[in-house]
Design a protein around this motif. Structure first.
Motif, PDB file in Angstrom:
ATOM      1  N   HIS A   6       0.855  -1.199   0.000  1.00  0.00           N
ATOM      2  CA  HIS A   6       0.000   0.000   0.000  1.00  0.00           C
ATOM      3  C   HIS A   6       0.888   1.246   0.000  1.00  0.00           C
ATOM      4  N   ILE A   7       1.410   1.578  -1.163  1.00  0.00           N
ATOM      5  CA  ILE A   7       2.404   2.639  -1.295  1.00  0.00           C
ATOM      6  C   ILE A   7       1.852   4.001  -0.864  1.00  0.00           C
ATOM      7  N   ALA A   8       0.599   4.285  -1.184  1.00  0.00           N
ATOM      8  CA  ALA A   8       0.018   5.577  -0.790  1.00  0.00           C
ATOM      9  C   ALA A   8       0.027   5.713   0.730  1.00  0.00           C
ATOM     10  N   ARG A   9      -0.368   4.643   1.430  1.00  0.00           N
ATOM     11  CA  ARG A   9      -0.427   4.669   2.890  1.00  0.00           C
ATOM     12  C   ARG A   9       0.981   4.840   3.472  1.00  0.00           C
ATOM     13  N   LEU A  10       1.947   4.151   2.902  1.00  0.00           N
ATOM     14  CA  LEU A  10       3.325   4.255   3.395  1.00  0.00           C
ATOM     15  C   LEU A  10       3.855   5.664   3.196  1.00  0.00           C
TER      16      LEU A  10
END
Ligand SMILES: [Zn+2]
Length: 440
Positions: free
Chosen positions: A245-249
């Protein structure tokens, strides 16, 4: 006539695989795994197993119904393991058939192929851009349409046939405020709807939720709302979320930077997904670092435990997976987690009994050590009932075959379709793994 082989993901959330046949030519969409079927056997090494043994465990799709047919291409919708995790096990049975997907998806699929130890995979793999139309035979073409989900470069896979389009919509949500700037390509979806959609194959995992799935921007707000307050006195801050979950990271890294803490990502899968995202310019790691080797993990955690207030740890293990960093911390390994620490779960519990049990064990162990827990600072990447209604309106499909769910989820979708004027058995078809729907 178009034939749809509903191979996997029609009785579970996992091991997704569908095949579309037109005039004896087949395009396969997705080859996923079902991780819980591997994890219940403690001695299983996935990479070293044959596809026959994994099929017996129910861990990968049973594709025997199409093995002897003419497969012209394999298309991958996005990089989650329940969509690409069986590539290395199944693609070798379709030797030299090309595999297509968006750049992030293909880079992850190549990683699966590299770590494979049983098969040699020689299929060519092509990174395809949104909007590009790949003609794979005289009659069939593949197109990837940009959509939002919980991993970068997600797509709806469109198979263009002389009888109209087949649109595969697993997985997606309509996110109109995505913090990474990704947007659903409404314009293209509308055009495809006007050109004519013969069959829509939508996910059904969350169709029973009577809402529209909130934007990723709301998850960002939930996290900021928790972390930014006057008088924050927490010492150890440990967050856990999906490694892909790149956006969350990215949100967590920004939060750490704003708090004057260093974000430290710990765990192999976090390093893998962020590493490839960085190559493609999909994440900014400024101020953060990722650690993966066992020695580096131990050294870093020793440093962090001496000065917890300087760091925001981001670790694997949000589902209590055995071997993940948070699971090991809770068992007293790696780090003296305790009453100086707050654990933030930026992930829901994946609703299968194994995850529920593992998460229960994890939370109980953390509680026994006096750890403070904050749960559910999260929004889903899957479409709810109203996202699905949008999609039906945009595409106006002639037929619908719900996918990506247990039997009850598929039937909830059928119920929604009936609200929209379809009729089960006439133009909505609920299928099972291993069956085929003929659409005239
Ligand atoms: Zn997904």
């Amino acid at each position: 006539m178009i034939k749809v082989y509903t191979i996997g993901g029609y009785e579970e959330v996992g091991k997704n695989m569908t095949a579309i046949e037109y005039e004896n030519e087949i395009i396969i969409i997705d080859m996923g795994i079902r991780l819980d079927r591997v994890l219940i056997h403690e001695d299983v090494n996935f990479q070293q197993m044959s596809s026959r043994d994994l099929r017996k465990l129910g861990a990968i799709p049973d594709d025997t119904s199409i093995r002897n047919k003419k497969v012209v291409a394999i298309a991958l919708s996005h990089g989650h393991l329940d969509h690409i995790g069986a590539i290395a096990k199944l693609a070798p049975h379709y030797s030299n058939v090309p595999i297509y997907g968006t750049p992030y998806t293909i880079k992850l699929a190549k990683g699966e192929v590299r770590s494979e130890q049983y098969f040699e995979v020689t299929n060519p793999m092509y990174e395809t851009q949104y909007g590009e139309i790949v003609q794979v035979s005289e009659n069939l073409a593949i197109e990837f349409v940009q959509i939002t989900h919980s991993i970068p470069h997600s797509s709806m896979v469109v198979i263009h046939t002389p009888e109209g389009a087949v649109v595969y919509a697993c997985d997606y949500k309509f996110d109109n405020h995505n913090p990474l700037g990704e947007k659903p390509d409404y314009k293209r979806l509308k055009e495809i709807g006007q050109e004519g959609v013969k069959i829509l194959i939508p996910e059904s995992t969350r169709v029973a939720e009577q809402t529209k799935t909130p934007s990723e921007a709301s998850a960002k707000l939930l996290l900021e709302d928790f972390f930014y307050y006057e008088g924050m006195e927490e010492k150890g801050l440990i967050t856990t979320t999906f490694a892909s979950h790149i956006a969350r990271l990215q949100e967590l890294i920004e939060i750490a930077n704003n708090m004057g803490r260093q974000a430290v990502l710990i765990g192999r899968s976090l390093a893998k997904y962020t590493g490839i995202a960085k190559q493609l310019g999909l994440i900014k790691m400024k101020g953060a670092k990722a650690v993966r080797s066992p020695a580096a993990v131990q050294k870093t955690l020793r440093e962090v435990s001496q000065a917890r207030e300087n760091y925001l740890l981001i670790v694997t293990g949000h589902q209590g997976e055995p071997g993940a960093i948070l699971t090991r911390m809770a068992s007293g390994e790696l780090y003296d987690i305790g009453k100086n620490d707050t654990v933030v779960f930026s992930a829901g519990v994946i609703p299968n009994p194994l995850n529920i049990a593992q998460r229960y064990a994890l939370e109980t162990k953390l509680r026994m050590r006096g750890v403070r827990m904050v749960k559910d600072l999260h929004v889903s990447g899957h479409s709810s009932r109203e996202d699905h209604r949008y999609l039906i309106k945009l595409l106006n499909p002639e037929n619908i075959i719900p996918a990506h769910g247990e039997f009850r989820m598929l039937t909830y979708y059928a119920e929604l379709a009936e609200e929209e004027g379809y009729l089960i058995g006439r133009d909505v078809f609920v299928s099972r793994n291993g069956y085929k729907v003929d659409v005239r």
